[in-house]
Design an enzyme around this catalytic site. Structure first.
Site, PDB file in Angstrom:
ATOM      1  N   GLU A  71       0.690  -1.176   0.006  1.00 47.28           N
ATOM      2  CA  GLU A  71       0.031   0.233  -0.127  1.00 47.28           C
ATOM      3  C   GLU A  71       1.110   1.304   0.094  1.00 47.28           C
ATOM      4  OE1 GLU A  71      -1.032  -2.511   1.786  1.00 47.28           O
ATOM      5  OE2 GLU A  71      -2.860  -3.079   1.336  1.00 47.28           O
ATOM      6  N   HIS A  87     -11.930  -4.685   9.028  1.00 44.97           N
ATOM      7  CA  HIS A  87     -12.592  -4.500   7.668  1.00 44.97           C
ATOM      8  C   HIS A  87     -14.009  -3.929   7.812  1.00 44.97           C
ATOM      9  CE1 HIS A  87      -9.592  -7.212   6.756  1.00 44.97           C
ATOM     10  NE2 HIS A  87      -9.683  -6.990   5.680  1.00 44.97           N
TER      11      HIS A  87
END
Lengths: 328, 335
Positions: free
Chosen positions: B67, B136
């Site tokens: 990322e 999440h």
């Protein structure tokens, strides 16, 4: 005129330009040191003295259109890339006429128009940005290359590893240049890095990797020439390890308890500017007088930059709100 | 106008986002998409499905799970002439790439004296309701609203999502586009015109008019607030539901105007309760619209815990229609 004389004259011009740039960095930084001590330059300042051959050797192969990402020690990269020293000094003074209108200062000095994508206060952060610039060049088929300057402190940053891997799998025109100046702040590279020879870090990302004497501008320039040529031909990234040294502390005010004066002297006796000057004197391409004239003209340019900075207006307080967004 | 109406469809939220991206990529060759699993899967929930075939490998880039590396590459590409759309799958992953968003993308223009532009769009999924648990399910848009230099889009409907994403791709600042995953299959709201259209940032939308209490929401909480408003109506309370749509910039005037009309305010924010958008809106009204208020401001947020897994616990954790109804009734009855 014979062709060999023509080549010599071209070579002399090239060497002279490298010498001038290195000397400009040296004199600029020496002056910044004074200006900082006199509190006319505020904030945090990291000087590039001793490492001039790296920035100048690499950038001698670049055009204005090519990109560089820099570090918190970024003044040298700016000057090597051709950024105007008046604007730079005004920036360090925090003035409106600075390259960043007084918004960036030493740690964020930049000139995007000249491909200088910024000094950076975050160690290793320039690497992914250089990859993005390389991606952009490749996509636009512009032939531009991106150089990522980083130091041994960044060698152990995840972002640098991610960036090297992505540059490799996407075969991007990026040159990773490690300024191995031996210390991450006070921490020795020998302590902090798991490998003895940092160039294996490049090899592990499948890119051609070389290690050169970073105190020798010609060695750096030669290695960079090969890497830049490879990048422009679409052959992907390269890694150049330049062994070098910073003569000053990590920042102005650093007590440097992690090394001795003798340690520094070893490198001072191997000074990149003296080395090039000597070489040019030996091959007859630079007389003592010519060097003195060059130095005088560089000192004059730096003096003028200080006068310019000092006489420039401060930004208006209302300008604090400008340039956060392109449009609100 | 008649012709336009004939082309309106009930697209899902996700389809509307895909359509906006696709239309803008056809229009602007500088847009490239990058992220994990975008080529073959079209992203984990298929947002970019078919893009590889349509736009080619050089515009649809699969990234390693790096990322910091690929968000940073997006920043560098944006600074040098491209208009990257970076898929940061779930916002919970932002910490891995945080420096590139917060220290680089958000600050470059300012640090460089305005001489850089970073037209970067980061799309990321937010929100709970799917038992996706602590890593999440977060919203975290308040974190980015806190940082000067990043625009933050938090759409609630397919219509808004398409128009706001189109705007994101036509302006020159970094944008975080928060996509609530609970809304992916939602077809609520206005039908979606086929041709592209842009919705200006910083314009809140009154999703339901009312006179007794203003309920400010964003993303999924807009739908919960609309349900609550229906329930409140059966109890004789007329609620106005204001959808912020973007939180940077935020439409302060629309909030103040609505509270001026109703005299009461409930803010519903799925983000954690400390330093969130609800406290921000409450502070706005307390400082600039205190005289409009007839009762204390009600706040409905998630609880001050990580998102739990068990559906029973998650329900207790999240804002709900019932919690909104209770808060609105309290605001009205405390008058």
């Amino acid at each position: 005129m014979s062709s060999s004389v023509m080549v010599d004259s071209k070579q002399k011009k090239r060497l002279l330009e490298m010498l001038r740039r290195m000397l400009t960095i040296r004199r600029f930084e020496e002056r910044v040191k004074k200006e900082f001590a006199a509190t006319r330059v505020k904030g945090f300042v990291h000087l590039y003295i001793g490492e001039e051959a790296v920035a100048v050797g690499v950038c001698s192969n670049l055009t204005d259109a090519d990109y560089v990402t820099s570090t918190h020690r970024g003044h040298g990269h700016c000057i090597a890339k051709g950024v105007d020293v008046k604007g730079m000094m005004a920036e360090l003074y925090g003035r409106r006429t600075g390259t960043c209108k007084g918004k960036g200062g030493s740690m964020h000095i930049a000139d995007v128009g000249l491909g200088m994508l910024g000094a950076n206060g975050i160690v290793g952060a320039g690497a992914p940005i250089a990859v993005g610039a390389g991606l952009s060049s490749k996509y636009r088929k512009s032939g531009q290359v991106a150089v990522c300057f980083f130091s041994d402190g960044a060698l152990n940053q995840g972002a640098v590893h991610e960036a090297m891997n992505i540059a490799s799998i996407w075969k991007l025109p990026v040159i990773f240049v490690l300024e191995n100046n031996q210390f991450a702040e006070s921490t020795s590279v020998r302590y902090a890095t798991s490998v003895k020879d940092p160039s294996v870090r490049g090899e592990s990302y499948s890119m051609p990797s070389v290690r050169v004497d970073g105190m020798d501008v010609l060695a750096v320039s030669q290695a960079a020439a090969e890497a830049v040529a490879r990048a422009r031909k679409g052959e992907g990234p390269s890694f150049i390890v330049c062994d070098t040294y910073r003569y000053m502390g990590h920042f102005e005010g650093d007590d440097q308890t992690y090394r001795t004066k003798e340690d520094v002297d070893v490198y001072r006796n191997n000074d990149p500017i003296t080395k090039l000057r000597k070489k040019m004197a030996e091959d007859g391409s630079l007389t003592e007088k010519e060097f003195e004239e060059l130095d005088a003209s560089v000192l004059k340019e730096i003096e003028e930059s200080v006068v310019y900075a000092d006489s420039s207006e401060w930004p208006a307080p209302s300008e604090v709100l400008d340039d956060v967004y392109t449009s609100r | 106008m008649q012709q336009v109406d004939q082309q309106q469809r009930n697209l899902t939220f996700l389809q509307a986002i895909t359509e906006a991206l696709s239309q803008e990529m056809e229009r602007d060759k500088s847009i490239v998409v990058m992220g994990e699993d975008v080529r073959i899967w079209g992203g984990v929930f298929g947002r970019f499905k078919g893009f590889r075939e349509k736009f080619g490998d050089d515009r649809v880039l699969d990234t390693p799970i790096s990322e910091a590396g690929f968000v940073g590459a997006g920043v560098g590409a944006a600074a040098t002439g491209l208009r990257p759309v970076v898929d940061l799958m779930f916002v919970d992953f932002f910490g891995v790439a945080g420096d590139q968003i917060v220290n680089q993308a958000a600050k470059m223009k300012y640090m460089f004296g305005g001489k850089a532009k970073i037209p970067l769009v980061i799309i990321t999924m937010i929100g709970g309701g799917l038992s996706a648990a602590a890593q999440h399910s977060e919203c975290l848009y308040s974190v980015f609203a806190h940082i000067p230099g990043i625009k933050c889009v938090v759409p609630s409907t397919a219509y808004d999502a398409k128009g706001l994403l189109t705007t994101a791709l036509r302006q020159d600042d970094p944008v975080m586009f928060f996509e609530h995953k609970f809304l992916h299959s939602s077809t609520e709201g206005r039908p979606v015109p086929k041709e592209s259209y842009a919705i200006q940032f910083g314009k809140a939308d009154i999703k339901r008019e009312g006179t007794d209490v203003t309920i400010v929401g964003l993303a999924r909480t807009v739908h919960q607030s609309l349900e609550a408003a229906q329930e409140l109506q059966t109890q004789g309370i007329s609620a106005e539901v204001l959808d912020l749509r973007t939180i940077v910039p935020m439409d302060e005037q629309a909030i103040l105007d609505s509270v001026k009309k109703t005299g009461r305010l409930v803010v519903v924010d799925e983000d954690y309760p400390r330093c969130n958008i609800a406290t921000d809106v409450a502070a706005l009204v307390a400082s600039k619209g205190f005289n409009y208020l007839d009762s204390p401001i009600g706040i409905v947020s998630s609880l001050d815990t990580p998102p739990p897994f068990s559906p029973v616990l998650e329900e207790a954790f999240l804002p709900s229609v019932e919690k909104i109804v209770q808060s609105a009734k309290a605001a009205v009855h405390r008058t």
